[in-house]
Design an enzyme around this catalytic site. Sequence first.
Site, mmCIF file in Angstrom:
data_model
loop_
_atom_site.group_PDB
_atom_site.id
_atom_site.type_symbol
_atom_site.label_atom_id
_atom_site.label_comp_id
_atom_site.label_asym_id
_atom_site.label_seq_id
_atom_site.Cartn_x
_atom_site.Cartn_y
_atom_site.Cartn_z
ATOM 1 N N ASP A 134 76.418 -103.754 34.828
ATOM 2 C CA ASP A 134 76.310 -104.646 33.661
ATOM 3 C C ASP A 134 76.450 -106.106 34.119
ATOM 4 O O ASP A 134 77.352 -106.813 33.696
ATOM 5 C CB ASP A 134 77.405 -104.250 32.652
ATOM 6 C CG ASP A 134 77.231 -104.920 31.306
ATOM 7 O OD1 ASP A 134 76.195 -105.565 31.098
ATOM 8 O OD2 ASP A 134 78.156 -104.789 30.474
ATOM 9 N N ARG A 135 75.515 -106.543 34.975
ATOM 10 C CA ARG A 135 75.633 -107.861 35.601
ATOM 11 C C ARG A 135 75.266 -108.986 34.637
ATOM 12 O O ARG A 135 75.653 -110.123 34.830
ATOM 13 C CB ARG A 135 74.727 -107.878 36.842
ATOM 14 C CG ARG A 135 74.593 -109.204 37.559
ATOM 15 C CD ARG A 135 75.924 -109.683 38.105
ATOM 16 N NE ARG A 135 75.737 -110.936 38.826
ATOM 17 C CZ ARG A 135 75.575 -112.120 38.255
ATOM 18 N NH1 ARG A 135 75.588 -112.224 36.937
ATOM 19 N NH2 ARG A 135 75.414 -113.210 38.989
ATOM 20 N N LYS A 136 74.446 -108.683 33.640
ATOM 21 C CA LYS A 136 73.974 -109.695 32.669
ATOM 22 C C LYS A 136 73.498 -110.970 33.380
ATOM 23 O O LYS A 136 74.022 -112.068 33.157
ATOM 24 C CB LYS A 136 75.042 -110.035 31.648
ATOM 25 C CG LYS A 136 75.391 -108.879 30.720
ATOM 26 C CD LYS A 136 76.158 -109.333 29.501
ATOM 27 C CE LYS A 136 76.659 -108.181 28.667
ATOM 28 N NZ LYS A 136 77.727 -107.395 29.295
ATOM 29 N N PHE A 137 72.512 -110.796 34.233
ATOM 30 C CA PHE A 137 71.910 -111.952 34.919
ATOM 31 C C PHE A 137 71.473 -112.994 33.879
ATOM 32 O O PHE A 137 71.024 -112.626 32.798
ATOM 33 C CB PHE A 137 70.685 -111.501 35.708
ATOM 34 C CG PHE A 137 71.008 -110.569 36.842
ATOM 35 C CD1 PHE A 137 71.360 -111.065 38.089
ATOM 36 C CD2 PHE A 137 70.978 -109.196 36.658
ATOM 37 C CE1 PHE A 137 71.666 -110.200 39.132
ATOM 38 C CE2 PHE A 137 71.275 -108.327 37.695
ATOM 39 C CZ PHE A 137 71.624 -108.832 38.931
#
Length: 452
Positions: A295-298
């Site tokens: 869940d890096r949410k770039f």
Amino acid sequence: MESKKQFFLECYKLGIIKFGQFTLKSGIESPFYVDLRPLASDPKILKKLGHYLLEMLSIEQFDLICGVPYAALPMATAMSLESEIPLIIKRKEAKAYGTKKLIEGIYAKGQNCLIVEDVITSGTSLLETIPEIENEGLIATDIVVVLDREQGGRQLLEGKGYRVHTLFTISEAVAILKEAGMLGEVEVLRIKDFLAGKEVKFEAKKRKSYEAKLAKTEHPSAKKLLEAAIEKKTNLIASADVITTKELLELADQVGPHIAALKTHIDIINDFDFDKTILPLRDLAGKHNFLLMEDRKFADIGSTQELQYSYGVYKISSWADLITTQVIGGYHSLDFFLNSGVIAILSMSSQGTLTEGGYFEEATKVALDHPSVIGGVSQKPISEDLLLFTPGVNLADSGDGKGQQYNTPEHAFKNLHSDFIIVGRGIYKSDNAEQAALRYKVAGWEAYLQSL
Ligand code: S5P
């Protein structure tokens, strides 16, 4: 010339009004949807339309014609060509360079300008446009409208002293279609109720099953996820928001049998070490048949995201089956996540999130267009061409006091037609994570079956 009724039926055949269930910009569910743009693609119809619009008023009193962009521009042009009254064009936004003019064409202060609009609903967009024309010193007294959706717009404008001439109202349109046998009794009643401001009931929309979605998807990560869900009878994704490798691996082993994927925030692991954290985690994913979702949410430009995805200590591209990303950087920012299924953040669960308003719609367009995007994270229903992931699910709490807002699995599946629920603290903070995961798995699967 043919009757107005015949003319309407000709227009209708171009697909200008659709009946069913539509979510309007305002979030309201409407039993019909109007889009008059197809009219401009049939020159004969457009010409006739220009004629009918001119017929509604004594045209000699006007010096200029102006259409509200964009749909009414061809209509205004057709009227101008037939009446030989000059056309002016109002821009949607002033040019950022050069003259910065909002109105293009030749005109002089004091001239009387006829306004042309395709559809009038609440009237607010006309109330924004007209002052911009008046600010140029032009006089606006009359507005011609092709279709009145009868939702207060006409009254609003007449209340401000404008004369509104409408060619068709939605009630007329419905009556013509009913008479022609093209609209049933139930539909007609629903539209009447809607126009009277009553709450309208739609037959519950059917959702697609995992099997149907699996048959349609091409992406290997989406296939793998759906296959795991079907095989294990689970739509649960456990969010492992723990801060040590030990906790992460223990949790993964405990909840593994009950989940379709394990969601990580790998950058919160204090003692992260690729060999000691990721390699055993991959083994557990294989052992229990679940996917890894980082869940890096770039949220950067494409080039930076490409680096963040493959380099540094985490080397996400080498192990994550799925990754989350914001869509804030636009279409091309998503071009580089080649090894993972991309899940776009379309709306967020936190209080006061900025994903409201136009953001959700624009982000959805990007997600639907992009081949590597397999799904979206959202608190609202999304297109059934994407898998829907819904976080903010908790059976015990309604919030966390830090802005998180919780819903139940029933809400996610019944109202949003979710495909996967994401549960964090509901599982890893409970006394027995394995039992809690089982509870969410059963609740999620039951709610999914109910929603079919
Ligand atoms: O809108 C969102 C998007 C996400 S991915 N809201 C969220 O809560 N999330 C994530 O889901 C969040 O980062 C956290 O990892 C998890 C929810 O955890 P919980 O403990 O509130 O269930």
